[in-house]
Design an enzyme around this catalytic site. Structure first.
Site, PDB file in Angstrom:
ATOM      1  N   SER A  88     -26.355   9.901  11.756  1.00 14.56           N
ATOM      2  CA  SER A  88     -26.504  10.740  10.159  1.00 14.56           C
ATOM      3  C   SER A  88     -25.301  10.425   9.304  1.00 14.56           C
ATOM      4  O   SER A  88     -25.503  10.583   8.259  1.00 14.56           O
ATOM      5  CB  SER A  88     -26.337  12.505  10.526  1.00 14.56           C
ATOM      6  OG  SER A  88     -25.205  12.844  11.311  1.00 14.56           O
ATOM      7  N   LYS A 142     -20.211  15.744  10.538  1.00 17.30           N
ATOM      8  CA  LYS A 142     -20.331  15.247   8.927  1.00 17.30           C
ATOM      9  C   LYS A 142     -19.533  15.616   8.163  1.00 17.30           C
ATOM     10  O   LYS A 142     -17.917  16.122   8.587  1.00 17.30           O
ATOM     11  CB  LYS A 142     -21.278  17.131   8.753  1.00 17.30           C
ATOM     12  CG  LYS A 142     -22.530  17.064  10.246  1.00 17.30           C
ATOM     13  CD  LYS A 142     -23.485  15.773   9.478  1.00 17.30           C
ATOM     14  CE  LYS A 142     -24.910  16.436  10.241  1.00 17.30           C
ATOM     15  NZ  LYS A 142     -25.795  15.561  10.393  1.00 17.30           N
TER      16      LYS A 142
END
Length: 257
Positions: free
Chosen positions: A63, A104
């Site tokens: 991701s 993230k």
């Protein structure tokens, strides 16, 4: 019988070998010992310093590609969530996101209104467009799906750099009104990739958010200083330990000649 004082012994070639070599050898031995001692302090101290400040993590998904890939081993500085700023890549653990640490990028902080996309396909924070060169495809829209959220005070809005596949705060908008993560969920901030060797190095800080109130990402931690201490200590230990054998070898060669 000579009445003078002998200051040396005559060699086979007629030269004189003085007695200063022993003193030089002792001085060299002292310097060698000091180098090993100092090197040991730097080497062990650097490791302890790094272990206190940094935690290794393995990135579980793609991701955050291309910044970090699935399987990359990163070094993240242990921090308090209150230190996090926009643009930081953080490690956090939140029950709504599962029971494993997630990696993230923070794109908005408490009080921000974050939305996507403007007419140029860019992310906006408080209505100001953000150019994001770190994305997997910087020419594509900053998000395949539109969204808008106001981040509560004390929270962070997280997104991956691979926007097409990242399950981040956009997905969590269906679980809550804002999709954000409490600052208290953050345990560390990524500073570098440690493995694989071909990708190893410091993670670049982005300038994408510097035009917003509060500025862009945090400054890097002391990882470079830690690495310098460890490598410098190893070099001193090696050089100090190698001095004795090399000096003895050189002495034997001089004697043979």
């Amino acid at each position: 019988m000579s009445t003078g004082t002998r200051t040396g012994t005559r060699t086979k070639t007629g030269g004189t070998r003085g007695t200063g070599g022993k003193g030089g050898g002792r001085a060299g031995g002292i310097l060698s010992g000091l180098a090993v001692a100092l090197g040991s302090v730097l080497f062990l101290g650097g490791f302890v310093w790094g272990a206190i400040l940094y935690q290794p993590y393995t990135v579980p998904t793609g991701s955050m590609t291309p910044t970090v890939d699935a399987g990359d081993r990163i070094l993240a500085q242990r921090i308090d969530g209150s230190e996090v700023r926009r643009g930081d890549i953080v490690v956090f653990n939140d029950s709504l996101w599962g029971d494993v640490p997630m990696v993230k990028r923070v794109v908005a902080v408490g009080g921000d209104k974050v939305a996507c996309c403007d007419k140029q396909g860019r992310l906006t924070v408080d209505g100001k467009p953000v150019d994001e060169p770190y994305l997997l495809d910087p020419k594509a829209p900053a998000s395949p799906t539109g969204f808008s959220a106001t981040v509560p005070k004390g929270n962070l809005f997280m997104m991956g750099d691979n926007r097409a596949t990242s399950e981040d705060s956009r997905v969590r908008l269906t679980d809550s009104d804002d999709g954000s993560v409490p600052r208290s969920a953050v345990s560390a901030r990524a500073d570098a990739i440690a493995w694989p060797g071909g990708r190893a190095g410091m993670l670049q800080r982005t300038a994408a958010f510097t035009g917003l109130p509060g500025g862009g990402p945090s400054t890097p931690g002391p990882l470079k200083a830690v690495v310098t201490a460890v490598v410098g200590g190893a070099v001193l230990i090696f050089c100090g330990a190698a001095y004795g054998p090399l000096a003895n070898l050189a002495g034997r060669r001089r004697t043979a000649r």
